[in-house]
Design an enzyme around this catalytic site. Structure first.
Site, short mmCIF file in Angstrom:
data_model
loop_
_atom_site.label_atom_id
_atom_site.label_comp_id
_atom_site.label_asym_id
_atom_site.label_seq_id
_atom_site.Cartn_x
_atom_site.Cartn_y
_atom_site.Cartn_z
N SER A 92 0.94 -1.24 -0.06
CA SER A 92 0.12 0.09 -0.10
C SER A 92 0.98 1.33 0.00
O SER A 92 2.08 1.23 -0.23
CB SER A 92 -0.85 -0.02 1.30
N HIS A 93 0.39 2.44 0.26
CA HIS A 93 0.71 3.66 0.16
C HIS A 93 0.69 4.18 1.54
O HIS A 93 -0.33 4.11 2.16
CB HIS A 93 0.49 4.61 -0.94
N ALA A 94 1.97 5.02 1.79
CA ALA A 94 1.81 5.62 3.31
C ALA A 94 0.91 6.78 3.35
O ALA A 94 0.41 6.87 4.39
CB ALA A 94 3.21 5.68 3.80
N ALA A 95 0.89 7.57 2.31
CA ALA A 95 0.04 8.63 2.39
C ALA A 95 -1.32 8.82 1.39
O ALA A 95 -1.71 9.85 1.29
CB ALA A 95 0.88 9.70 1.94
N ARG A 121 -8.25 4.29 6.85
CA ARG A 121 -8.07 3.10 5.77
C ARG A 121 -8.79 1.91 6.14
O ARG A 121 -9.06 0.93 5.35
CB ARG A 121 -6.51 3.06 5.39
#
Length: 418
Positions: free
Chosen positions: A256-259, A313
Site C-alpha cells: 500500500s501507500h503510506a499517504a 483506511r
C-alpha cells in the site's frame, strides 16, 4: 557446463508466444559511437552505468581480474551457468583481464587511458588512488578525460572509508524505515535499488560531461563523484519531506501507500489480489459510484479527502473488500477498467517474461553469451533501429579476458611481454 536445457529453449517451451527480434546491429551507429569508456568495475552500480553507455554505442572496455573477473560473475548460476546479475549488466562490453598490481599490466592500463574518453571506477575506498587513477593524477596527462568515481559515501566525510553494499545503503538512507509491513524486522527493496540509482546518476552525469566537453571543443575533462548514499537519499525525497520539521515519517505499509488511499492490493472472491490506485477526488467519486456501486460513500465524512481516507483506511478497506469479496478478480478488473481506475495484476517473474504488453511492443531480443543466446529486454525508449534511426546496441556478454589478445595488439603490446 550444466546439462539442463538452454534457457532460451526453456523459455520457448514455457512461453511459446514470445517472438525474439533479430540481434543484427542497427544500420545507424548510436550517438556514443566513437566514445571509448574504460571501466574498473564490479558488482552492479558501475556495470549498470557502463552497460547503458554501451547501449548507446560507446565502446566499453571492462578491466577484470585475471581468471576470476568481476566477483558478480559468481553470484549465482541461474542463466545456463552464468550469474543473473552479470548477464543483465554486462552485454556489449569487451573484457580485458589485467593484474594492476603488476607493473606491466598497470602500464597497459595507462596506455589504454591515452585513447579513452571516460574512466569509470567503483573499486573499494582508496583503491583507485593507490593505483594512480584519481582525476588529480590523470588530468595533466589526459586533460580531456572524464573520470567518474562511484563509491558508497563519497571521497570525504566521516564515512569516506566505509565499505558499502546495496542493503547497507538502503538502511543508511532510510529506505528500510518505509518498506515492509511495519513488523519488527525491516524489509529491503527486492532489487539492488541503491546500486541501480547510483549507476543511473553516474550514467546521466557522464552524458552531461560529454556534452559539456563537446561544447568546450573537446578539451575539458572533469571529475564526477557519485555517492550511493546521496543518490539513494535523492530518491527518498517524498518520505523526507513528509517527515519535515520533526514530523513522524511514513509508516511501512507493504504494497500500500503510506499517504494515499485506496492504493494497493485488494482480494477478490477467488483469492486473487487486484492492485489499484486512486490519485484524485474525481477518480474517488467514480470508484465509489461505478466500482463499489454506492456514490454516497464518496461523501462519507470519514472519506471526503485523501488525508481522511488514509487516516481511516481500515474502515474503508472493510467496505472495499466487502464488495470485492462478491466478485472474481476478472470481474473487479472489468469494473475498474470501465470506471477508468488504474489497476494491475500482481505478476511473478514468469508473468513478466510473458507479459502481453512487452510482447505486443516487440521489446524482446536475444544477446550472445559464452554459453549461448539468452533473451534480453530492449532498453527503455530504444528499438532495434532502422536506416533512419539508431538502435540499441545488443552485443554479447563477454568471458573473462576474452578481448585481451585483440586489445593488446591494438595497443602495440606483446601479450607475452614482461
Amino acid at each position: 557446463m550444466p546439462t539442463t536445457r538452454p534457457l532460451l529453449q526453456l523459455l520457448n517451451h514455457h512461453l511459446p508466444t514470445i517472438r525474439y527480434a533479430s540481434t543484427t546491429t542497427s544500420p545507424k551507429p548510436g550517438p556514443l559511437a566513437g566514445i571509448t569508456v574504460v571501466s574498473l568495475e564490479q558488482a552492479i552500480a558501475a556495470p549498470f552505468c557502463t552497460r547503458q553507455l554501451a547501449d548507446l554505442g560507446a565502446r566499453v572496455i571492462k578491466i577484470e581480474r585475471p581468471g576470476v573477473g568481476d566477483f558478480a560473475r559468481n553470484y549465482d548460476t541461474r542463466v545456463n551457468g552464468l550469474a543473473s546479475h552479470f548477464v543483465w549488466t554486462n552485454r556489449s562490453k569487451e573484457s580485458l583481464a589485467l593484474d594492476l598490481k603488476q607493473p606491466r599490466d598497470h602500464r597497459v592500463l595507462m596506455r589504454l587511458l591515452r585513447r579513452a574518453d571516460v574512466l569509470v571506477q567503483n573499486l573499494a575506498p582508496g583503491a583507485s588512488d593507490r593505483l594512480g587513477l584519481s582525476y588529480t593524477e590523470l588530468k595533466e596527462a589526459h586533460p580531456s578525460l572524464i573520470v567518474c568515481n562511484i563509491s558508497g559515501y563519497g571521497p570525504s566525510g566521516p564515512y569516506r572509508d566505509k565499505k558499502a553494499y546495496d542493503l547497507l545503503i538502503q538502511s543508511e538512507a532510510g529506505m528500510l524505515s518505509v518498506t515492509g509491513t511495519g513488523k519488527q524486522e525491516p524489509a529491503k527493496v527486492g532489487v539492488s535499488i541503491a546500486d541501480i540509482c547510483a549507476g543511473s546518476y553516474a550514467y546521466s552525469n557522464i552524458l552531461a560531461a560529454l556534452y559539456q566537453r563537446d561544447r568546450d571543443s573537446g578539451k575539458a575533462g572533469c571529475n564526477i563523484d557519485i555517492s550511493m548514499l546521496e543518490s539513494m537519499v535523492e530518491w527518498m525525497g517524498f518520505p523526507m519531506y513528509y517527515a519535515y520539521d520533526g514530523k513522524e515519517g511514513p509508516v511501512p505499509a507493504g504494497a500500500s501507500h503510506a499517504a494515499i488511499y485506496p492504493y494497493g492490493p485488494f482480494e477478490a472472491r477467488d483469492g486473487k489480489s487486484v492492485m489499484l490506485g486512486i490519485q484524485n477526488e474525481r477518480e474517488w467519486g467514480k470508484f465509489c459510484e461505478l466500482v463499489l456501486g454506492d456514490g454516497g460513500i464518496a461523501m462519507d465524512e470519514r472519506f471526503k479527502s485523501n488525508e481522511l481516507r488514509s487516516r481511516n483506511r481500515e474502515e474503508l478497506k472493510r467496505i472495499i473488500c466487502g464488495v470485492f469479496g462478491e466478485l472474481s478478480a476478472e470481474e473487479v478488473v472489468g469494473r475498474l477498467d470501465e470506471a477508468g481506475i488504474a489497476n494491475a495484476s500482481v505478476n511473478d517473474m514468469q508473468g513478466v517474461w510473458n507479459h502481453p504488453q512487452l510482447k505486443a511492443r516487440q521489446r524482446w531480443t536475444t544477446v550472445k553469451t559464452p554459453v549461448g543466446d539468452v533473451p534480453a529486454l530492449l532498453p527503455p525508449g530504444m528499438t532495434m533501429g532502422d536506416e533512419d534511426m539508431y538502435g540499441a546496441r545488443m552485443d554479447a556478454v563477454p568471458d573473462v579476458g576474452e578481448h585481451n589478445e585483440a586489445i593488446l595488439a591494438e595497443l602495440g603490446v606483446d601479450e607475452g611481454e614482461e
